[in-house]
Write a protein that holds these residues in place. Structure first.
Motif, PDB file in Angstrom:
ATOM      1  N   VAL A  53       0.849  -1.208   0.000  1.00 51.56           N
ATOM      2  CA  VAL A  53       0.000   0.000   0.000  1.00 51.56           C
ATOM      3  C   VAL A  53       0.881   1.254   0.000  1.00 51.56           C
ATOM      4  N   ALA A  54       1.861   1.273   0.924  1.00 52.02           N
ATOM      5  CA  ALA A  54       2.744   2.453   1.000  1.00 52.02           C
ATOM      6  C   ALA A  54       3.852   2.381  -0.048  1.00 52.02           C
ATOM      7  N   SER A  55       3.964   1.232  -0.711  1.00 51.81           N
ATOM      8  CA  SER A  55       5.007   1.020  -1.721  1.00 51.81           C
ATOM      9  C   SER A  55       6.403   1.262  -1.135  1.00 51.81           C
ATOM     10  N   ARG A  56       6.665   0.583   0.002  1.00 53.30           N
ATOM     11  CA  ARG A  56       7.994   0.724   0.600  1.00 53.30           C
ATOM     12  C   ARG A  56       8.336  -0.504   1.449  1.00 53.30           C
ATOM     13  N   TYR A  57       9.622  -0.673   1.698  1.00 57.84           N
ATOM     14  CA  TYR A  57      10.070  -1.749   2.574  1.00 57.84           C
ATOM     15  C   TYR A  57       9.855  -1.332   4.018  1.00 57.84           C
ATOM     16  N   VAL A  58       9.471  -2.292   4.853  1.00 55.17           N
ATOM     17  CA  VAL A  58       9.389  -1.983   6.293  1.00 55.17           C
ATOM     18  C   VAL A  58      10.159  -3.038   7.074  1.00 55.17           C
ATOM     19  N   ARG A  59      10.623  -2.649   8.265  1.00 50.94           N
ATOM     20  CA  ARG A  59      11.277  -3.600   9.175  1.00 50.94           C
ATOM     21  C   ARG A  59      10.273  -3.972  10.254  1.00 50.94           C
ATOM     22  N   ARG A  90      14.819  -3.292  16.719  1.00 46.45           N
ATOM     23  CA  ARG A  90      16.024  -3.679  17.479  1.00 46.45           C
ATOM     24  C   ARG A  90      17.268  -2.972  16.967  1.00 46.45           C
ATOM     25  N   SER A  91      17.335  -2.752  15.656  1.00 46.81           N
ATOM     26  CA  SER A  91      18.559  -2.140  15.106  1.00 46.81           C
ATOM     27  C   SER A  91      18.601  -0.637  15.375  1.00 46.81           C
ATOM     28  N   GLY A  92      17.504  -0.070  15.878  1.00 48.83           N
ATOM     29  CA  GLY A  92      17.489   1.372  16.163  1.00 48.83           C
ATOM     30  C   GLY A  92      17.459   2.226  14.912  1.00 48.83           C
ATOM     31  N   GLY A  93      17.023   1.644  13.778  1.00 48.83           N
ATOM     32  CA  GLY A  93      16.860   2.453  12.561  1.00 48.83           C
ATOM     33  C   GLY A  93      18.132   2.645  11.763  1.00 48.83           C
ATOM     34  N   THR A  94      19.167   1.840  12.051  1.00 41.79           N
ATOM     35  CA  THR A  94      20.378   1.910  11.218  1.00 41.79           C
ATOM     36  C   THR A  94      20.822   0.486  10.877  1.00 41.79           C
ATOM     37  N   GLU A  95      21.304   0.306   9.678  1.00 46.75           N
ATOM     38  CA  GLU A  95      21.926  -0.971   9.266  1.00 46.75           C
ATOM     39  C   GLU A  95      23.131  -0.612   8.420  1.00 46.75           C
ATOM     40  N   GLY A  96      24.274  -1.225   8.725  1.00 44.93           N
ATOM     41  CA  GLY A  96      25.475  -0.978   7.917  1.00 44.93           C
ATOM     42  C   GLY A  96      25.923   0.469   7.942  1.00 44.93           C
ATOM     43  N   GLY A  97      25.581   1.205   9.004  1.00 43.40           N
ATOM     44  CA  GLY A  97      26.019   2.604   9.092  1.00 43.40           C
ATOM     45  C   GLY A  97      25.141   3.562   8.309  1.00 43.40           C
ATOM     46  N   MET A  98      23.946   3.072   7.879  1.00 39.96           N
ATOM     47  CA  MET A  98      23.023   3.949   7.130  1.00 39.96           C
ATOM     48  C   MET A  98      21.645   3.923   7.784  1.00 39.96           C
ATOM     49  N   THR A  99      20.906   5.010   7.660  1.00 43.07           N
ATOM     50  CA  THR A  99      19.545   5.020   8.194  1.00 43.07           C
ATOM     51  C   THR A  99      18.647   4.184   7.275  1.00 43.07           C
ATOM     52  N   THR A 100      17.727   3.431   7.912  1.00 42.55           N
ATOM     53  CA  THR A 100      16.846   2.541   7.139  1.00 42.55           C
ATOM     54  C   THR A 100      15.519   3.205   6.796  1.00 42.55           C
ATOM     55  N   GLY A 101      15.242   4.352   7.423  1.00 43.10           N
ATOM     56  CA  GLY A 101      13.933   4.994   7.261  1.00 43.10           C
ATOM     57  C   GLY A 101      13.002   4.634   8.408  1.00 43.10           C
ATOM     58  N   GLU A 102      13.390   3.643   9.212  1.00 42.78           N
ATOM     59  CA  GLU A 102      12.613   3.292  10.411  1.00 42.78           C
ATOM     60  C   GLU A 102      12.966   4.290  11.528  1.00 42.78           C
ATOM     61  N   PRO A 103      12.163   4.337  12.606  1.00 42.26           N
ATOM     62  CA  PRO A 103      12.505   5.258  13.707  1.00 42.26           C
ATOM     63  C   PRO A 103      13.938   5.039  14.191  1.00 42.26           C
ATOM     64  N   LEU A 104      14.654   6.145  14.341  1.00 38.37           N
ATOM     65  CA  LEU A 104      16.047   6.100  14.794  1.00 38.37           C
ATOM     66  C   LEU A 104      16.044   6.231  16.316  1.00 38.37           C
ATOM     67  N   VAL A 105      16.652   5.277  17.005  1.00 38.01           N
ATOM     68  CA  VAL A 105      16.554   5.249  18.478  1.00 38.01           C
ATOM     69  C   VAL A 105      17.949   5.359  19.092  1.00 38.01           C
ATOM     70  N   VAL A 106      18.165   6.414  19.876  1.00 45.14           N
ATOM     71  CA  VAL A 106      19.467   6.652  20.507  1.00 45.14           C
ATOM     72  C   VAL A 106      19.254   6.856  21.998  1.00 45.14           C
ATOM     73  N   ARG A 107      20.008   6.119  22.812  1.00 40.91           N
ATOM     74  CA  ARG A 107      19.919   6.323  24.271  1.00 40.91           C
ATOM     75  C   ARG A 107      21.250   6.848  24.787  1.00 40.91           C
ATOM     76  N   ALA A 108      21.166   7.648  25.831  1.00 39.50           N
ATOM     77  CA  ALA A 108      22.384   8.196  26.436  1.00 39.50           C
ATOM     78  C   ALA A 108      22.303   8.064  27.948  1.00 39.50           C
ATOM     79  N   ALA A 109      23.412   7.641  28.550  1.00 40.48           N
ATOM     80  CA  ALA A 109      23.491   7.540  30.018  1.00 40.48           C
ATOM     81  C   ALA A 109      24.355   8.679  30.537  1.00 40.48           C
TER      82      ALA A 109
END
Ligand code: EPS
Length: 388
Positions: A280-286, A290-309
């Motif tokens: 319907v959206a004509s796109r790949y989805v994950r 778990r990967s936090g929106g990055t694979e191989g050092g590139m953004t996948t288009g999924e939500p990017l998740v970064v935590r900091a302590a």
């Protein structure tokens, strides 16, 4: 290339930031900066200084009639503290002279001692004024511009607090832009009301004992274009850029992308986000984050998740940390300096800022464009190729 530089000391006259590489024609309002800087001042557990710091903004370059010119944008933020008291006029005077009261009992965990050794100073103030997290006000001003640029690509960034001391948020979904008002309305920027109450109790307990607290925040970017960063070099990987940017925030000691540490305990068959095709959206989805929106050092288009302590602040209202006086070499406790019990709620806004600056820089690198219209046109043209 988008780049920026901050200048200024915590109790000096003002902070300055220069941001270069923004496209021309981007709408900019003083109120945008004021709104973001006000969010950074939020948070239960901040010290008395936040009550009178106004963060008065002046745009001194790069903007005309409410739009960027393509030239460097310069923003100045006054330190209200400097204008309030003669003490800081004298302590932070740029004229030759010496302070009457050098700080000689460096705080363990702060930049004081090693900074004095490295730069040859006798007064810890020569180090701490710049090491102070007050500098993040200037970063947030730069981040306001980065967020504005990204908003034209449909990117939104939201952060929330997931831990302060021993109190942990029970929220197990990623926050979205429409949660931001509720998060900012919480005194500790936490979405879970039960954890919020526990965090406030933790802060009150620590405050009573003159102690400080650390914690963890999570920032999530939605609507991020596919393909920011690159697999081809270590220093172009988006994860590496995000980690460096977020780790550079004062008092941050760990950064995690997606389920980083937790995935280390899983098997490969359970650790990755399956790929599917959304016809319907004509796109790949994950399936999963778990990967936090990055694979191989590139953004996948999924939500990017970064935590900091963030570690507990090294300045304590009741100094109990053992140190040495650098003049006498005798054992003592670190000097007393007014401080926050915790700055974790404000950290979320600064992590949003650093994520925005990395994403805006990489979006500029990928899509280029001297005007905002050209930048957006290039990004849409690339986006249109992805459904094929
Ligand atoms: C800070 C200590 C406190 C904070 C300050 C950062 O400052 P002071 O010692 O002047 O009360 O309030 O943060 C800010 C002023 C700010 O705007 O974030 C430190 O030691 O880093």
């Amino acid at each position: 290339m988008l780049r920026y530089l901050t200048a200024g000391e915590s109790h000096g006259r003002s902070l300055t930031v220069i941001v270069e590489g923004l496209p021309a024609g981007m709408p900019v309002l003083v109120e945008d900066f004021e709104g973001e800087l006000a969010r950074r001042r939020l948070g239960y557990g901040r010290g008395p200084r936040q009550r009178f710091e106004q963060d008065v903004i002046t745009i001194t370059g790069g903007v005309r009639h409410g739009r960027t010119l393509g030239s460097p944008v310069a923003v100045e933020i006054q330190n209200s503290e400097w204008f309030r008291s003669d003490k800081w006029h004298e302590e932070m005077s740029t004229a030759p002279g010496l302070t009457a009261s050098p700080l000689t009992q460096p705080r363990p965990g702060h930049a004081d001692l090693v900074g004095m050794q490295k730069y040859g100073f006798d007064d810890a103030r020569d180090v701490l004024e710049r090491a102070s997290a007050r500098e993040t006000a200037a970063r947030v001003a730069a981040g306001t511009l980065a967020k504005t640029l990204l908003s034209h690509l449909g990117v939104s960034i939201v952060s929330h607090v997931i831990r302060i001391g021993a109190a942990e948020s029970g929220v197990d979904r990623l926050p979205v832009a429409s949660d931001l008002a509720a998060i900012d309305a919480s005194e500790v920027r936490c979405l879970d009301p039960i954890a919020e109450a526990a965090m406030i109790t933790e802060i009150e307990d620590a405050a009573r004992e003159g102690d400080s607290l650390g914690g963890i925040v999570e920032a999530v970017a939605h609507g991020v274009p596919v393909g920011l960063g690159s697999h081809v070099h270590w220093d172009r990987k988006i994860d590496s850029l995000l980690a460096a940017a977020v780790m550079s925030i004062q008092a941050v000691k760990a950064v995690e992308i997606g389920d980083g540490f937790a995935t280390a305990a899983l098997r490969g068959s359970a650790a990755h986000d399956a790929i599917s095709w959304d016809a319907v959206a004509s796109r790949y989805v994950r399936e999963g984050h778990r990967s936090g929106g990055t694979e191989g050092g590139m953004t996948t288009g999924e939500p990017l998740v970064v935590r900091a302590a963030m570690k507990p602040l090294a300045t304590l209202n009741k100094p109990t940390l053992k140190t040495v006086d650098v003049v006498t070499k005798e054992e003592t406790v670190s000097f007393k300096e007014r401080t926050d019990v915790t700055a974790v709620p404000a950290l979320g806004v600064v992590v949003e800022t650093m994520v925005a600056l990395v994403l805006a820089t990489e979006a500029q690198r990928k899509f280029g464009g001297d005007s905002l219209a050209e930048f957006v046109r290039n990004a849409s043209a690339f986006g249109a190729t992805l459904g094929k």
